[in-house]
Design an enzyme around this catalytic site. Structure first.
Site, PDB file in Angstrom:
ATOM      1  N   LYS A  42      -6.545  -4.102 -15.180  1.00 39.87           N
ATOM      2  CA  LYS A  42      -5.450  -3.174 -15.473  1.00 39.87           C
ATOM      3  C   LYS A  42      -6.030  -1.786 -15.678  1.00 39.87           C
ATOM      4  O   LYS A  42      -6.789  -1.549 -16.620  1.00 39.87           O
ATOM      5  CB  LYS A  42      -4.707  -3.582 -16.749  1.00 39.87           C
ATOM      6  N   ASP A  65       7.657 -11.210 -27.660  1.00 38.76           N
ATOM      7  CA  ASP A  65       8.194 -11.199 -26.293  1.00 38.76           C
ATOM      8  C   ASP A  65       7.885 -12.510 -25.583  1.00 38.76           C
ATOM      9  O   ASP A  65       7.480 -12.524 -24.418  1.00 38.76           O
ATOM     10  CB  ASP A  65       7.650 -10.023 -25.487  1.00 38.76           C
ATOM     11  N   GLY A 120      -0.089  -5.003  -8.109  1.00 37.71           N
ATOM     12  CA  GLY A 120       1.129  -4.494  -8.741  1.00 37.71           C
ATOM     13  C   GLY A 120       0.913  -3.107  -9.298  1.00 37.71           C
ATOM     14  O   GLY A 120      -0.213  -2.701  -9.582  1.00 37.71           O
ATOM     15  N   GLY A 153       2.990  -0.241 -12.024  1.00 41.18           N
ATOM     16  CA  GLY A 153       4.095   0.187 -12.865  1.00 41.18           C
ATOM     17  C   GLY A 153       3.999   1.674 -13.111  1.00 41.18           C
ATOM     18  O   GLY A 153       3.208   2.384 -12.481  1.00 41.18           O
ATOM     19  N   VAL A 213      -1.837   0.353 -12.995  1.00 39.03           N
ATOM     20  CA  VAL A 213      -2.022  -0.323 -11.715  1.00 39.03           C
ATOM     21  C   VAL A 213      -2.845  -1.574 -11.997  1.00 39.03           C
ATOM     22  O   VAL A 213      -3.799  -1.533 -12.785  1.00 39.03           O
ATOM     23  CB  VAL A 213      -2.760   0.573 -10.698  1.00 39.03           C
ATOM     24  N   VAL A 214      -2.470  -2.679 -11.384  1.00 41.93           N
ATOM     25  CA  VAL A 214      -3.182  -3.936 -11.605  1.00 41.93           C
ATOM     26  C   VAL A 214      -3.839  -4.377 -10.304  1.00 41.93           C
ATOM     27  O   VAL A 214      -3.195  -4.408  -9.251  1.00 41.93           O
ATOM     28  CB  VAL A 214      -2.237  -5.040 -12.124  1.00 41.93           C
TER      29      VAL A 214
END
Length: 335
Positions: A40, A133, A18, A20, A24-25
């Site tokens: 991460k 959250d 993934g 964002g 980056v993961v």
């Protein structure tokens, strides 16, 4: 905050799962143990003032929150261009299970997930940390069925009166006082989220799915009725208070919608979704509720339904892309 130095060659990146805006993961492995981890890589250069505050919060609070029901922070190290956060890799979450209609939820399954959620939450609250959250896709599931709180990017400490943000918690799981601008709050905001998750586990669909912040309040009032006069009076002191027309609770109350739930489930749900945040139970008080001592006993985590593997990895990837930001995200016996 001091960042521990670690040999970057201790970990092997296998593939990207993934990306964002700021991170980056990667799926990776710890060389020495062959353990699967999530890596991460936060792009430090993206932030003119240094490292993103949400990254620092996640590191700080995970260091303080080691517990079976909280995701493990394995390691932290930095390079010239990246801050690397190494987390245990969990390839499934509660949202995946809720959405899979081929999986049948038994009452004992729901009770087990609720026990683990509340145990993890009690642990962080006892360390004066609010999660801020809580939602199904931030509740990750290990390969042996253990539920773990994750994504501490919006978390913060509490205890002394302070001016906190009211623009936290994903809309469907956010309590009404935050929509009205409340900036001084405690564990009650997380407990409202837990109530929404409890309802979602029973319904297999989000309980209060508002389309906007204003609509969210209407959805809450239609589901629960408008607050009693005493609560409205306290809400009127909040900066974003809006007048509300009286809406009675729906015919039959919660019992009509949650028709398969017993008296204990309904009673606990009502306590968590109390309009008065000071009347909501703490996580420990919720664990002591008679719902958890009544039959059936919670299913042992290893016997709970689960998903994972490639499907779980794809879910983690799509979830991060949807967020498009960093970060991704009582004495009870199991039987």
């Amino acid at each position: 905050m001091d960042i521990e130095k670690s040999d970057k060659w201790t970990y092997v990146k296998e593939r990207k799962v993934g990306e964002g805006t700021y991170a980056v993961v990667f799926l990776g492995r710890q060389k020495e143990t062959n353990r699967r981890v999530a890596i991460k890589k936060i792009k430090v250069g993206q932030f003119k003032d240094g490292i993103d505050i949400s990254a620092l919060r996640e590191i700080k609070f995970l260091r303080e929150s080691r517990h079976d029901n909280v995701i493990e922070l394995v390691d932290v190290f930095s390079t010239k261009s990246n801050l690397n956060i190494i987390l245990e890799f969990l390839d499934s979450d509660l949202e995946m299970l809720i959405k899979d209609k081929f999986i049948v939820f038994q009452p004992a399954h729901i009770k087990s997930w609720m026990v683990m959620l509340l145990r993890g939450l009690h642990h962080i609250h006892s360390r004066f940390i609010l999660h801020r959250d809580l939602k199904p896709n931030n509740l990750l599931i290990s390969s042996d069925g253990v539920l773990k709180l994750a994504d501490f990017g919006l978390s913060r400490d509490f205890g002394t009166p302070s001016h906190m943000s009211h623009q936290v918690i994903t809309r469907w799981y956010r309590p009404p006082e935050l929509f009205m601008g409340c900036r001084s709050y405690g564990t009650g905001v997380d407990m409202w989220s837990v109530g929404c998750i409890f309802a979602e586990l029973m319904l297999r669909t989000p309980y209060l799915p508002g389309e906007s912040d204003l609509d969210q309040l209407n959805v809450i009032f239609r589901a629960l009725g408008t607050p009693e006069p005493e609560v409205i009076k306290s809400m009127q002191q909040l900066p974003n208070y809006v007048e509300m027309k009286h809406i009675p609770p729906p015919n039959g109350g919660m019992e009509a919608l949650f028709s398969a739930a017993g008296h204990e489930e309904i009673d606990l749900l009502k306590m968590m979704l109390d309009y008065n945040p000071y009347r909501r139970p703490t996580a420990q008080q919720a664990l002591e509720h008679h719902y958890f001592s009544a039959l059936p006993k919670p299913t042992h985590p290893s016997l709970l339904p689960r998903k994972g593997g490639e499907e779980g990895i794809k879910h983690v990837s799509s979830d991060l892309q949807r967020q498009n930001n960093f970060p991704m995200r009582a004495n009870i016996k199991f039987v």
